[in-house]
Design an enzyme around this catalytic site. Sequence first.
Site, mmCIF file in Angstrom:
data_model
loop_
_atom_site.group_PDB
_atom_site.id
_atom_site.type_symbol
_atom_site.label_atom_id
_atom_site.label_comp_id
_atom_site.label_asym_id
_atom_site.label_seq_id
_atom_site.Cartn_x
_atom_site.Cartn_y
_atom_site.Cartn_z
ATOM 1 N N ARG A 159 0.805 -1.164 0.039
ATOM 2 C CA ARG A 159 0.134 -0.168 0.007
ATOM 3 C C ARG A 159 0.720 1.326 -0.118
ATOM 4 O O ARG A 159 0.333 2.322 0.538
ATOM 5 C CB ARG A 159 -0.881 -0.171 1.153
ATOM 6 C CG ARG A 159 -1.940 -1.131 1.273
ATOM 7 C CD ARG A 159 -2.769 -1.197 -0.209
ATOM 8 N NE ARG A 159 -3.681 -2.365 -0.081
ATOM 9 C CZ ARG A 159 -3.542 -3.456 -0.486
ATOM 10 N NH1 ARG A 159 -2.261 -3.841 -1.224
ATOM 11 N NH2 ARG A 159 -4.445 -4.585 -0.388
ATOM 12 N N SER A 209 -11.717 -0.475 2.710
ATOM 13 C CA SER A 209 -10.844 -0.827 3.794
ATOM 14 C C SER A 209 -10.375 0.483 4.421
ATOM 15 O O SER A 209 -9.530 1.005 3.954
ATOM 16 C CB SER A 209 -9.927 -1.893 3.523
ATOM 17 O OG SER A 209 -10.504 -2.932 3.005
ATOM 18 N N GLU A 280 -5.615 3.070 5.847
ATOM 19 C CA GLU A 280 -5.545 3.148 4.263
ATOM 20 C C GLU A 280 -6.272 4.072 3.787
ATOM 21 O O GLU A 280 -5.892 4.645 2.643
ATOM 22 C CB GLU A 280 -5.889 1.396 3.826
ATOM 23 C CG GLU A 280 -5.858 1.279 2.444
ATOM 24 C CD GLU A 280 -6.211 -0.165 2.391
ATOM 25 O OE1 GLU A 280 -6.705 -0.559 1.249
ATOM 26 O OE2 GLU A 280 -5.865 -1.045 3.201
#
Length: 284
Positions: A159, A209, A280
Amino acid sequence: MERDFCEIKLDEPLKYHTSFKIGGPARLFVVPNSIEGLICALSHFPDAKILGRGTNILAPDSGVDVVISTVNLNKCFVDDELIVCESGASLFSVCKKASHNSLSGLEFAYGIPGSVGGAIYMNAGAYGGQICDVVAWVEVYDGEKVMTLDRSQLEFSYRKSIFQRTRWMILKAAFKLKKADMNEINNAMEEIMTRRMESQPMDMPSAGSVFKKPGEDFYVARVIEEIGLKGLRVGDAQISTKHAGFIVNLGEARSSDVLKLIEIIRHRVKEHCGIQLQLEVEIW
């Protein structure tokens, strides 16, 4: 700034441009119609917030000053086993173009909302795949010049990418795929979409998420459920009853409601197992 290059809206509510359906007005909301228009807009507003499809953003209730949206930069073409796309192209449409041309490698991304630029920025991933697996090169603007970087220069990790520590603007990108049977590609994509529909609140406004996975065997949603927070509500923001890793907007949620839920989750998880969850979702 030439209006032929860009559309400009005043005091545009960001809730109309984010999947969370949350966010106050942007004083200036600039929508370039070409790469040249994007570079022009960036030269005038170098500190603007950049918005793709708005699927990973929590915008403030008070709004922001200037937003540049890449939504109109959606050209995409196939060159043998490469798919070359402008940064505003939706990941959904790119996956469809890949399957229509019997190109395999993006099946994992089918159903990930958002733009090509956003997916590269976050190194989006799911079901065992990540965008970094298929990126060949990215064309960027660094505020002075346009340059092309190959995958090895993009500092990809879980990420993360180089774009999170720079002000470089992703203009376009190429994905290196492989020829495969179209039916097999479509079947894999539909299987992934079915799994998404069954496990995620895709019918509710959210930003996906909320937290990054802190370890291979650590499942954030499971821990949130174990400590009794699934379904917890602040205002119209709620920890999803379908998947506790998501926060959903029940109708009139405010950014402040979501931030309070995030604070509660992080505090309780840290208290429960000593892990500090990392976001995130991107908070403006």
